[in-house]
Motif scaffolding. Structure first.
Motif, short mmCIF file in Angstrom:
data_model
loop_
_atom_site.label_atom_id
_atom_site.label_comp_id
_atom_site.label_asym_id
_atom_site.label_seq_id
_atom_site.Cartn_x
_atom_site.Cartn_y
_atom_site.Cartn_z
N ILE A 139 9.26 -24.48 18.79
CA ILE A 139 10.12 -23.80 19.76
C ILE A 139 9.88 -22.31 19.61
O ILE A 139 10.19 -21.72 18.56
CB ILE A 139 11.61 -24.11 19.50
CG1 ILE A 139 11.85 -25.62 19.52
CG2 ILE A 139 12.49 -23.41 20.53
CD1 ILE A 139 13.18 -26.02 18.93
N ASP B 229 16.52 -20.85 22.75
CA ASP B 229 16.45 -22.27 23.13
C ASP B 229 16.97 -23.13 21.98
O ASP B 229 16.20 -23.76 21.25
CB ASP B 229 15.01 -22.63 23.48
CG ASP B 229 14.85 -24.03 24.04
OD1 ASP B 229 15.88 -24.71 24.26
OD2 ASP B 229 13.70 -24.46 24.25
N GLY C 155 15.90 -26.81 21.93
CA GLY C 155 14.48 -27.14 21.96
C GLY C 155 14.03 -27.76 23.27
O GLY C 155 13.04 -28.49 23.30
N ALA D 274 10.36 -26.84 23.97
CA ALA D 274 9.41 -26.97 22.87
C ALA D 274 8.02 -27.26 23.42
O ALA D 274 7.86 -27.80 24.53
CB ALA D 274 9.84 -28.07 21.92
#
Length: 495
Positions: free
Chosen positions: A287, A292, A295, A298
Protein backbone atom coordinates in the motif's frame (compact mmCIF):
# COMPACT_ATOMS: atom_id res chain seq x y z
CA UNK A 1 19.10 59.02 -34.83
CA UNK A 2 16.19 60.39 -32.79
CA UNK A 3 14.14 58.16 -30.55
CA UNK A 4 11.19 58.11 -32.93
CA UNK A 5 13.48 56.93 -35.71
CA UNK A 6 14.78 53.96 -33.71
CA UNK A 7 14.01 50.57 -35.18
CA UNK A 8 11.20 48.71 -33.43
CA UNK A 9 12.17 45.48 -31.68
CA UNK A 10 11.15 42.40 -33.65
CA UNK A 11 7.88 40.90 -32.49
CA UNK A 12 8.12 37.71 -30.46
CA UNK A 13 6.61 34.55 -31.90
CA UNK A 14 3.43 33.54 -30.05
CA UNK A 15 4.24 31.38 -27.06
CA UNK A 16 1.43 28.99 -27.97
CA UNK A 17 -0.30 29.28 -31.33
CA UNK A 18 -3.54 27.87 -32.65
CA UNK A 19 -5.69 27.75 -29.53
CA UNK A 20 -9.07 26.10 -29.80
CA UNK A 21 -11.57 25.29 -27.10
CA UNK A 22 -13.28 22.01 -27.87
CA UNK A 23 -14.22 21.18 -24.29
CA UNK A 24 -15.59 24.69 -23.73
CA UNK A 25 -17.93 24.17 -26.68
CA UNK A 26 -19.81 21.55 -24.62
CA UNK A 27 -21.53 24.38 -22.77
CA UNK A 28 -21.68 26.02 -19.34
CA UNK A 29 -23.09 22.93 -17.58
CA UNK A 30 -19.63 21.37 -17.91
CA UNK A 31 -17.44 24.05 -16.36
CA UNK A 32 -16.97 27.44 -14.77
CA UNK A 33 -14.88 30.02 -16.58
CA UNK A 34 -12.39 31.77 -14.31
CA UNK A 35 -8.85 33.05 -14.28
CA UNK A 36 -6.01 31.48 -12.31
CA UNK A 37 -5.01 33.21 -9.08
CA UNK A 38 -1.55 34.81 -9.45
CA UNK A 39 1.46 33.78 -7.38
CA UNK A 40 4.24 36.18 -6.30
CA UNK A 41 7.83 36.00 -7.54
CA UNK A 42 7.56 32.92 -9.75
CA UNK A 43 10.63 31.02 -10.87
CA UNK A 44 11.40 28.01 -13.04
CA UNK A 45 11.82 24.66 -11.32
CA UNK A 46 11.96 22.29 -14.28
CA UNK A 47 10.85 21.93 -17.89
CA UNK A 48 10.58 19.19 -20.49
CA UNK A 49 12.15 19.92 -23.86
CA UNK A 50 10.32 16.90 -25.26
CA UNK A 51 6.88 18.25 -24.34
CA UNK A 52 7.86 21.73 -25.55
CA UNK A 53 8.72 20.20 -28.92
CA UNK A 54 5.44 18.28 -28.94
CA UNK A 55 3.57 21.55 -28.46
CA UNK A 56 5.68 23.41 -31.01
CA UNK A 57 6.86 26.07 -28.55
CA UNK A 58 9.30 28.57 -30.02
CA UNK A 59 13.03 28.21 -29.46
CA UNK A 60 14.17 29.89 -26.27
CA UNK A 61 10.67 29.83 -24.78
CA UNK A 62 11.98 29.24 -21.27
CA UNK A 63 13.94 32.50 -21.37
CA UNK A 64 10.75 34.46 -21.94
CA UNK A 65 8.97 36.17 -19.08
CA UNK A 66 5.57 35.69 -20.72
CA UNK A 67 6.16 31.91 -20.55
CA UNK A 68 7.01 32.06 -16.84
CA UNK A 69 3.98 34.20 -16.10
CA UNK A 70 1.59 32.20 -18.29
CA UNK A 71 2.59 28.81 -16.88
CA UNK A 72 2.32 30.11 -13.33
CA UNK A 73 -1.17 31.48 -13.93
CA UNK A 74 -0.16 35.13 -13.59
CA UNK A 75 -1.04 35.97 -17.19
CA UNK A 76 -3.10 34.37 -19.91
CA UNK A 77 -1.65 33.30 -23.26
CA UNK A 78 -3.58 35.11 -26.00
CA UNK A 79 -6.31 32.84 -27.32
CA UNK A 80 -6.65 30.71 -24.18
CA UNK A 81 -9.99 30.36 -22.42
CA UNK A 82 -9.41 29.25 -18.82
CA UNK A 83 -12.00 27.08 -17.10
CA UNK A 84 -12.44 24.51 -14.35
CA UNK A 85 -14.54 21.48 -15.21
CA UNK A 86 -17.13 19.84 -12.98
CA UNK A 87 -17.36 16.10 -12.37
CA UNK A 88 -18.38 13.70 -9.61
CA UNK A 89 -17.12 10.32 -8.54
CA UNK A 90 -16.54 7.49 -6.11
CA UNK A 91 -13.66 8.03 -3.69
CA UNK A 92 -12.34 4.97 -1.83
CA UNK A 93 -15.44 3.11 -3.00
CA UNK A 94 -17.93 5.65 -1.62
CA UNK A 95 -20.04 8.04 -3.69
CA UNK A 96 -18.60 11.50 -3.05
CA UNK A 97 -21.07 13.53 -5.10
CA UNK A 98 -19.94 16.64 -6.94
CA UNK A 99 -16.20 17.12 -7.22
CA UNK A 100 -14.44 18.92 -10.07
CA UNK A 101 -11.18 20.69 -10.83
CA UNK A 102 -10.48 21.99 -7.35
CA UNK A 103 -6.97 23.22 -8.09
CA UNK A 104 -6.61 22.83 -11.85
CA UNK A 105 -7.60 25.22 -14.62
CA UNK A 106 -7.74 24.21 -18.27
CA UNK A 107 -6.24 26.91 -20.48
CA UNK A 108 -7.58 25.35 -23.67
CA UNK A 109 -6.42 23.11 -26.48
CA UNK A 110 -3.73 23.63 -29.07
CA UNK A 111 -3.21 21.82 -32.35
CA UNK A 112 0.25 20.28 -32.32
CA UNK A 113 2.40 19.54 -35.37
CA UNK A 114 2.40 15.77 -34.97
CA UNK A 115 0.06 14.73 -32.15
CA UNK A 116 -3.22 16.47 -32.84
CA UNK A 117 -5.06 18.48 -30.22
CA UNK A 118 -3.43 18.74 -26.80
CA UNK A 119 -5.02 20.38 -23.78
CA UNK A 120 -2.91 22.47 -21.39
CA UNK A 121 -3.93 22.52 -17.75
CA UNK A 122 -2.39 24.41 -14.83
CA UNK A 123 -2.45 22.40 -11.60
CA UNK A 124 -2.09 24.40 -8.41
CA UNK A 125 -3.22 27.78 -9.68
CA UNK A 126 -5.80 28.69 -7.06
CA UNK A 127 -9.30 28.07 -5.81
CA UNK A 128 -12.17 27.19 -8.10
CA UNK A 129 -15.88 26.66 -7.36
CA UNK A 130 -14.99 22.96 -6.95
CA UNK A 131 -12.22 23.35 -4.35
CA UNK A 132 -14.56 22.47 -1.47
CA UNK A 133 -12.41 23.01 1.66
CA UNK A 134 -9.13 23.13 -0.30
CA UNK A 135 -6.89 26.08 -1.02
CA UNK A 136 -6.53 25.33 -4.72
CA UNK A 137 -2.75 25.16 -4.47
CA UNK A 138 -0.12 22.52 -5.10
CA UNK A 139 3.16 22.38 -3.21
CA UNK A 140 6.67 22.11 -4.61
CA UNK A 141 7.06 18.56 -3.29
CA UNK A 142 4.05 17.05 -5.05
CA UNK A 143 4.58 19.12 -8.19
CA UNK A 144 8.12 17.81 -8.65
CA UNK A 145 6.88 14.25 -8.16
CA UNK A 146 4.15 14.66 -10.77
CA UNK A 147 6.46 16.37 -13.24
CA UNK A 148 9.13 13.68 -12.99
CA UNK A 149 6.76 10.73 -12.98
CA UNK A 150 4.66 11.93 -15.90
CA UNK A 151 7.73 12.08 -18.08
CA UNK A 152 9.23 8.89 -16.62
CA UNK A 153 6.07 6.91 -17.43
CA UNK A 154 6.08 8.25 -20.97
CA UNK A 155 9.68 7.11 -21.42
CA UNK A 156 8.68 3.66 -20.15
CA UNK A 157 6.03 3.47 -22.89
CA UNK A 158 3.09 3.69 -20.48
CA UNK A 159 0.15 5.91 -21.54
CA UNK A 160 0.12 9.03 -19.38
CA UNK A 161 -0.60 12.70 -19.16
CA UNK A 162 2.55 14.71 -19.79
CA UNK A 163 4.16 17.62 -17.94
CA UNK A 164 5.60 20.65 -19.72
CA UNK A 165 7.04 22.44 -16.71
CA UNK A 166 6.95 23.26 -13.03
CA UNK A 167 7.16 26.80 -11.69
CA UNK A 168 7.63 27.68 -8.04
CA UNK A 169 6.82 30.58 -5.76
CA UNK A 170 7.74 31.54 -2.18
CA UNK A 171 4.02 31.80 -1.37
CA UNK A 172 3.32 29.67 1.74
CA UNK A 173 0.95 26.70 1.55
CA UNK A 174 -0.24 24.82 4.63
CA UNK A 175 -0.14 21.02 4.50
CA UNK A 176 1.23 18.84 7.33
CA UNK A 177 3.70 21.73 7.56
CA UNK A 178 4.12 25.08 5.82
CA UNK A 179 5.47 24.49 2.30
CA UNK A 180 5.88 26.65 -0.79
CA UNK A 181 3.57 26.80 -3.79
CA UNK A 182 4.18 25.42 -7.26
CA UNK A 183 2.27 24.96 -10.51
CA UNK A 184 2.54 22.04 -12.94
CA UNK A 185 1.56 22.57 -16.56
CA UNK A 186 -0.01 19.29 -17.56
CA UNK A 187 -0.63 18.21 -21.15
CA UNK A 188 -2.99 15.54 -22.56
CA UNK A 189 -5.34 15.06 -25.49
CA UNK A 190 -8.13 15.26 -22.90
CA UNK A 191 -8.55 15.37 -19.13
CA UNK A 192 -12.06 13.86 -19.22
CA UNK A 193 -12.56 11.27 -16.51
CA UNK A 194 -15.04 8.54 -15.66
CA UNK A 195 -16.37 11.03 -13.11
CA UNK A 196 -17.54 13.43 -15.81
CA UNK A 197 -20.01 10.77 -16.98
CA UNK A 198 -21.00 9.92 -13.40
CA UNK A 199 -21.77 13.57 -12.69
CA UNK A 200 -24.42 14.02 -15.35
CA UNK A 201 -25.88 10.55 -14.85
CA UNK A 202 -26.30 11.14 -11.11
CA UNK A 203 -28.09 14.41 -11.79
CA UNK A 204 -30.35 12.93 -14.44
CA UNK A 205 -28.97 15.35 -17.04
CA UNK A 206 -29.28 12.99 -19.97
CA UNK A 207 -28.93 15.66 -22.65
CA UNK A 208 -25.56 16.68 -21.21
CA UNK A 209 -24.59 13.03 -20.73
CA UNK A 210 -25.26 12.32 -24.38
CA UNK A 211 -23.45 15.49 -25.47
CA UNK A 212 -20.41 14.36 -23.50
CA UNK A 213 -20.49 10.87 -24.99
CA UNK A 214 -20.88 12.23 -28.51
CA UNK A 215 -17.95 14.58 -27.96
CA UNK A 216 -15.69 11.80 -26.68
CA UNK A 217 -16.67 9.45 -29.51
CA UNK A 218 -16.30 12.02 -32.27
CA UNK A 219 -12.99 13.40 -30.96
CA UNK A 220 -11.21 10.35 -29.57
CA UNK A 221 -13.04 7.15 -30.57
CA UNK A 222 -14.47 7.76 -34.07
CA UNK A 223 -14.32 4.04 -34.85
CA UNK A 224 -17.14 3.55 -32.33
CA UNK A 225 -19.56 5.24 -34.73
CA UNK A 226 -19.41 2.27 -37.07
CA UNK A 227 -21.62 -0.07 -35.00
CA UNK A 228 -25.27 -0.14 -34.05
CA UNK A 229 -24.64 1.12 -30.50
CA UNK A 230 -21.82 3.70 -30.44
CA UNK A 231 -22.02 4.22 -26.67
CA UNK A 232 -21.67 0.50 -25.98
CA UNK A 233 -18.72 0.47 -28.37
CA UNK A 234 -17.23 3.40 -26.46
CA UNK A 235 -17.59 1.56 -23.16
CA UNK A 236 -15.85 -1.48 -24.61
CA UNK A 237 -13.02 0.61 -26.05
CA UNK A 238 -12.47 2.43 -22.75
CA UNK A 239 -12.58 -0.89 -20.90
CA UNK A 240 -9.95 -2.43 -23.15
CA UNK A 241 -7.65 0.60 -22.96
CA UNK A 242 -7.98 0.55 -19.18
CA UNK A 243 -7.20 -3.17 -19.06
CA UNK A 244 -4.06 -2.65 -21.13
CA UNK A 245 -3.01 0.23 -18.89
CA UNK A 246 -3.40 -1.91 -15.77
CA UNK A 247 -1.26 -4.63 -17.36
CA UNK A 248 1.48 -2.08 -18.02
CA UNK A 249 1.33 -0.79 -14.42
CA UNK A 250 1.54 -4.28 -12.96
CA UNK A 251 4.38 -5.35 -15.23
CA UNK A 252 6.58 -2.37 -14.33
CA UNK A 253 5.67 -2.42 -10.62
CA UNK A 254 3.81 0.91 -10.53
CA UNK A 255 1.35 1.69 -7.72
CA UNK A 256 -1.03 4.58 -8.37
CA UNK A 257 -2.32 4.89 -4.83
CA UNK A 258 -5.66 6.64 -5.32
CA UNK A 259 -7.71 5.05 -8.10
CA UNK A 260 -10.95 6.91 -7.47
CA UNK A 261 -13.33 7.07 -10.43
CA UNK A 262 -12.59 10.78 -10.78
CA UNK A 263 -8.91 9.82 -11.25
CA UNK A 264 -9.60 7.46 -14.16
CA UNK A 265 -8.97 8.80 -17.67
CA UNK A 266 -11.54 8.16 -20.38
CA UNK A 267 -8.56 7.77 -22.74
CA UNK A 268 -6.82 5.10 -20.68
CA UNK A 269 -4.04 7.42 -19.53
CA UNK A 270 -2.24 7.42 -16.19
CA UNK A 271 -3.59 10.59 -14.61
CA UNK A 272 -3.42 12.47 -11.29
CA UNK A 273 -0.07 11.55 -9.80
CA UNK A 274 -0.39 11.80 -6.04
CA UNK A 275 0.70 9.06 -3.64
CA UNK A 276 2.24 6.87 -6.36
CA UNK A 277 5.23 4.57 -5.96
CA UNK A 278 7.36 2.17 -7.95
CA UNK A 279 7.84 -1.00 -5.93
CA UNK A 280 11.12 -1.52 -4.13
CA UNK A 281 10.82 -4.98 -2.57
CA UNK A 282 8.21 -7.01 -4.44
CA UNK A 283 5.16 -7.13 -2.19
CA UNK A 284 1.87 -7.80 -4.01
CA UNK A 285 -0.08 -6.32 -1.11
CA UNK A 286 1.98 -3.14 -0.89
CA UNK A 287 0.00 0.00 0.00
CA UNK A 288 1.78 3.13 -1.17
CA UNK A 289 -0.85 5.62 0.03
CA UNK A 290 -0.74 6.27 3.76
CA UNK A 291 -4.28 7.66 3.52
CA UNK A 292 -5.51 4.23 2.36
CA UNK A 293 -6.14 2.63 5.74
CA UNK A 294 -8.07 -0.33 4.30
CA UNK A 295 -5.63 -1.08 1.49
CA UNK A 296 -8.28 -0.61 -1.19
CA UNK A 297 -5.66 0.54 -3.67
CA UNK A 298 -2.92 -1.96 -2.81
CA UNK A 299 -0.69 -2.96 -5.73
CA UNK A 300 -2.29 -6.34 -6.46
CA UNK A 301 -5.80 -4.88 -6.25
CA UNK A 302 -5.32 -2.32 -9.00
CA UNK A 303 -6.70 -4.45 -11.89
CA UNK A 304 -9.79 -5.31 -9.81
CA UNK A 305 -10.32 -1.70 -8.77
CA UNK A 306 -10.12 -0.60 -12.40
CA UNK A 307 -12.83 -3.18 -13.20
CA UNK A 308 -15.01 -1.83 -10.37
CA UNK A 309 -14.52 1.70 -11.68
CA UNK A 310 -15.55 0.55 -15.15
CA UNK A 311 -18.75 -0.85 -13.64
CA UNK A 312 -19.42 2.63 -12.27
CA UNK A 313 -18.82 4.09 -15.72
CA UNK A 314 -21.13 1.50 -17.26
CA UNK A 315 -23.86 2.40 -14.77
CA UNK A 316 -23.46 6.07 -15.66
CA UNK A 317 -23.64 5.32 -19.39
CA UNK A 318 -26.57 2.92 -19.13
CA UNK A 319 -29.18 5.54 -20.15
CA UNK A 320 -27.26 5.93 -23.42
CA UNK A 321 -26.52 2.23 -23.97
CA UNK A 322 -29.99 0.89 -23.24
CA UNK A 323 -29.97 -2.70 -22.03
CA UNK A 324 -28.01 -3.90 -19.01
CA UNK A 325 -26.90 -6.97 -20.94
CA UNK A 326 -25.49 -4.78 -23.69
CA UNK A 327 -23.41 -2.88 -21.11
CA UNK A 328 -22.24 -6.15 -19.55
CA UNK A 329 -21.21 -7.43 -22.95
CA UNK A 330 -19.23 -4.26 -23.55
CA UNK A 331 -17.21 -4.96 -20.40
CA UNK A 332 -16.83 -8.68 -21.01
CA UNK A 333 -13.45 -8.40 -22.73
CA UNK A 334 -11.71 -6.61 -19.85
CA UNK A 335 -10.37 -9.69 -18.08
CA UNK A 336 -9.11 -11.32 -21.27
CA UNK A 337 -7.41 -8.15 -22.50
CA UNK A 338 -5.72 -7.62 -19.15
CA UNK A 339 -4.52 -11.23 -18.89
CA UNK A 340 -3.21 -11.34 -22.46
CA UNK A 341 -1.46 -7.97 -22.25
CA UNK A 342 0.07 -8.74 -18.86
CA UNK A 343 1.41 -12.11 -20.03
CA UNK A 344 2.72 -10.52 -23.24
CA UNK A 345 4.63 -7.94 -21.23
CA UNK A 346 5.98 -10.49 -18.78
CA UNK A 347 7.16 -12.67 -21.66
CA UNK A 348 9.07 -9.68 -23.03
CA UNK A 349 10.62 -9.07 -19.61
CA UNK A 350 11.83 -12.68 -19.71
CA UNK A 351 13.06 -12.38 -23.30
CA UNK A 352 10.53 -14.92 -24.56
CA UNK A 353 9.49 -13.93 -28.06
CA UNK A 354 7.16 -16.81 -28.96
CA UNK A 355 4.12 -17.66 -26.81
CA UNK A 356 4.30 -21.18 -25.39
CA UNK A 357 2.07 -23.22 -23.12
CA UNK A 358 4.31 -23.03 -20.05
CA UNK A 359 4.81 -19.25 -20.05
CA UNK A 360 2.01 -18.40 -17.63
CA UNK A 361 3.08 -20.99 -15.08
CA UNK A 362 6.68 -19.76 -15.33
CA UNK A 363 5.63 -16.17 -14.65
CA UNK A 364 3.37 -17.15 -11.74
CA UNK A 365 6.13 -19.20 -10.13
CA UNK A 366 8.59 -16.34 -10.49
CA UNK A 367 6.24 -13.78 -8.94
CA UNK A 368 5.70 -16.10 -5.97
CA UNK A 369 9.47 -16.40 -5.54
CA UNK A 370 9.93 -12.63 -5.71
CA UNK A 371 7.18 -12.10 -3.14
CA UNK A 372 8.48 -14.78 -0.78
CA UNK A 373 11.96 -13.24 -0.79
CA UNK A 374 10.80 -9.61 -0.99
CA UNK A 375 13.26 -9.22 -3.83
CA UNK A 376 13.81 -5.75 -5.26
CA UNK A 377 11.59 -5.74 -8.33
CA UNK A 378 13.45 -3.37 -10.67
CA UNK A 379 16.91 -4.63 -9.75
CA UNK A 380 15.87 -8.26 -10.24
CA UNK A 381 14.69 -7.67 -13.78
CA UNK A 382 17.69 -5.58 -14.77
CA UNK A 383 20.12 -8.12 -13.32
CA UNK A 384 18.28 -10.94 -15.07
CA UNK A 385 18.64 -9.05 -18.35
CA UNK A 386 22.39 -8.66 -17.85
CA UNK A 387 22.70 -12.27 -16.71
CA UNK A 388 21.11 -13.57 -19.89
CA UNK A 389 23.41 -11.33 -21.95
CA UNK A 390 26.52 -12.51 -20.06
CA UNK A 391 25.51 -16.11 -19.38
CA UNK A 392 26.19 -15.62 -15.65
CA UNK A 393 23.25 -15.87 -13.24
CA UNK A 394 25.23 -15.56 -10.01
CA UNK A 395 24.36 -11.85 -9.47
CA UNK A 396 20.68 -12.81 -9.77
CA UNK A 397 21.03 -15.74 -7.35
CA UNK A 398 22.49 -13.31 -4.83
CA UNK A 399 19.11 -11.61 -4.58
CA UNK A 400 17.43 -14.72 -3.16
CA UNK A 401 17.79 -16.10 0.36
CA UNK A 402 16.30 -19.38 -0.93
CA UNK A 403 18.75 -20.04 -3.73
CA UNK A 404 17.54 -23.60 -4.23
CA UNK A 405 14.05 -22.38 -5.06
CA UNK A 406 15.43 -19.87 -7.54
CA UNK A 407 17.70 -22.50 -9.11
CA UNK A 408 14.71 -24.78 -9.66
CA UNK A 409 12.84 -21.96 -11.39
CA UNK A 410 15.95 -21.10 -13.41
CA UNK A 411 16.11 -24.61 -14.88
CA UNK A 412 12.56 -24.23 -16.24
CA UNK A 413 13.35 -20.75 -17.52
CA UNK A 414 16.50 -21.83 -19.32
CA UNK A 415 14.60 -24.60 -21.08
CA UNK A 416 12.24 -22.05 -22.59
CA UNK A 417 15.03 -19.58 -23.22
CA UNK A 418 16.92 -22.16 -25.26
CA UNK A 419 14.04 -22.23 -27.75
CA UNK A 420 14.39 -18.52 -28.53
CA UNK A 421 16.59 -16.64 -31.00
CA UNK A 422 19.56 -16.01 -28.71
CA UNK A 423 20.75 -13.04 -30.78
CA UNK A 424 17.58 -11.14 -29.88
CA UNK A 425 16.85 -12.20 -26.30
CA UNK A 426 19.24 -9.93 -24.39
CA UNK A 427 18.37 -6.83 -26.43
CA UNK A 428 14.66 -7.47 -25.91
CA UNK A 429 15.15 -7.76 -22.16
CA UNK A 430 17.44 -4.76 -21.81
CA UNK A 431 14.94 -2.65 -23.75
CA UNK A 432 12.02 -3.91 -21.66
CA UNK A 433 13.39 -3.93 -18.11
CA UNK A 434 14.40 -0.41 -17.01
CA UNK A 435 17.44 0.23 -14.87
CA UNK A 436 16.04 3.56 -13.72
CA UNK A 437 12.60 4.26 -12.26
CA UNK A 438 11.40 7.09 -10.04
CA UNK A 439 11.82 5.44 -6.67
CA UNK A 440 10.48 7.39 -3.70
CA UNK A 441 13.90 8.10 -2.23
CA UNK A 442 15.21 9.48 -5.53
CA UNK A 443 12.29 11.85 -5.75
CA UNK A 444 12.76 12.80 -2.12
CA UNK A 445 16.42 13.66 -2.67
CA UNK A 446 15.52 15.90 -5.60
CA UNK A 447 12.78 17.57 -3.56
CA UNK A 448 15.03 18.26 -0.58
CA UNK A 449 17.59 19.91 -2.83
CA UNK A 450 14.93 21.89 -4.72
CA UNK A 451 13.58 23.30 -1.46
CA UNK A 452 17.05 24.81 -0.98
CA UNK A 453 17.03 26.25 -4.51
CA UNK A 454 19.21 23.51 -6.01
CA UNK A 455 17.56 21.90 -9.04
CA UNK A 456 20.59 19.91 -10.21
CA UNK A 457 19.35 16.58 -8.82
CA UNK A 458 15.97 17.12 -10.45
CA UNK A 459 17.72 17.72 -13.77
CA UNK A 460 19.87 14.61 -13.30
CA UNK A 461 16.80 12.50 -12.60
CA UNK A 462 15.07 13.98 -15.63
CA UNK A 463 17.91 12.85 -17.89
CA UNK A 464 18.10 9.36 -16.38
CA UNK A 465 14.35 8.78 -16.44
CA UNK A 466 14.05 10.05 -20.01
CA UNK A 467 16.25 7.09 -21.10
CA UNK A 468 15.46 4.45 -18.48
CA UNK A 469 16.81 1.50 -20.49
CA UNK A 470 20.30 2.97 -21.00
CA UNK A 471 23.20 2.21 -18.67
CA UNK A 472 24.22 5.80 -17.72
CA UNK A 473 27.77 5.15 -16.45
CA UNK A 474 28.55 7.09 -13.30
CA UNK A 475 24.95 6.95 -12.09
CA UNK A 476 24.92 3.42 -10.70
CA UNK A 477 23.71 4.74 -7.34
CA UNK A 478 20.50 5.95 -8.97
CA UNK A 479 19.84 2.35 -10.07
CA UNK A 480 20.88 0.77 -6.78
CA UNK A 481 19.02 -0.50 -3.74
CA UNK A 482 17.03 2.06 -1.77
CA UNK A 483 18.58 3.22 1.52
CA UNK A 484 17.02 2.09 4.78
CA UNK A 485 15.42 5.49 5.32
CA UNK A 486 13.40 5.10 2.11
CA UNK A 487 10.88 2.92 3.96
CA UNK A 488 10.07 5.85 6.28
CA UNK A 489 8.90 8.13 3.44
CA UNK A 490 5.18 8.79 3.91
CA UNK A 491 3.16 9.58 0.79
CA UNK A 492 -0.50 10.46 1.23
CA UNK A 493 -3.39 12.05 -0.64
CA UNK A 494 -2.09 15.46 0.45
CA UNK A 495 1.14 14.77 -1.42
Amino acid sequence: MTSHQALAAPAQAPLVAGWRNGFAALGPAFFTELRPTPLPAPHWVGASDDVAALLGLPEGWQQRDDALQSFTGNALPPGSRPLASVYSGHQFGVWAGQLGDGRAILLGEVETPAHGGQELQLKGCGRTPYSRMGDGRAVLRSSIREFLCSEAMHALGIPTTRALCVTGSPAPVAREEIETAAVVTRVAPSFIRFGHFEHFAARGQQAELRRLADYVIDRYYPECRDGANPCAALLRAVSERTAALMARWQAVGFCHGVMNTDNMSILGLTIDYGPFQFLDAFDPGHICNHSDAQGRYAFDRQPGVAWWNLLCLAQAMLPLIGEVETARAALSTYEGVFAAEFLRRMRAKLGLQQPREGDGALVDALLRLLAAGRVDYTIFWRRLSHAVAAGDFEPVRDLFADRAAFDAWLLSYEELLALEDQALVADLMLNTNPGFVLRNHLGEQAIRAAKLGDFSELQTLQKLLARPFDEHPGHEAHAGFPPEWASTISISCSS
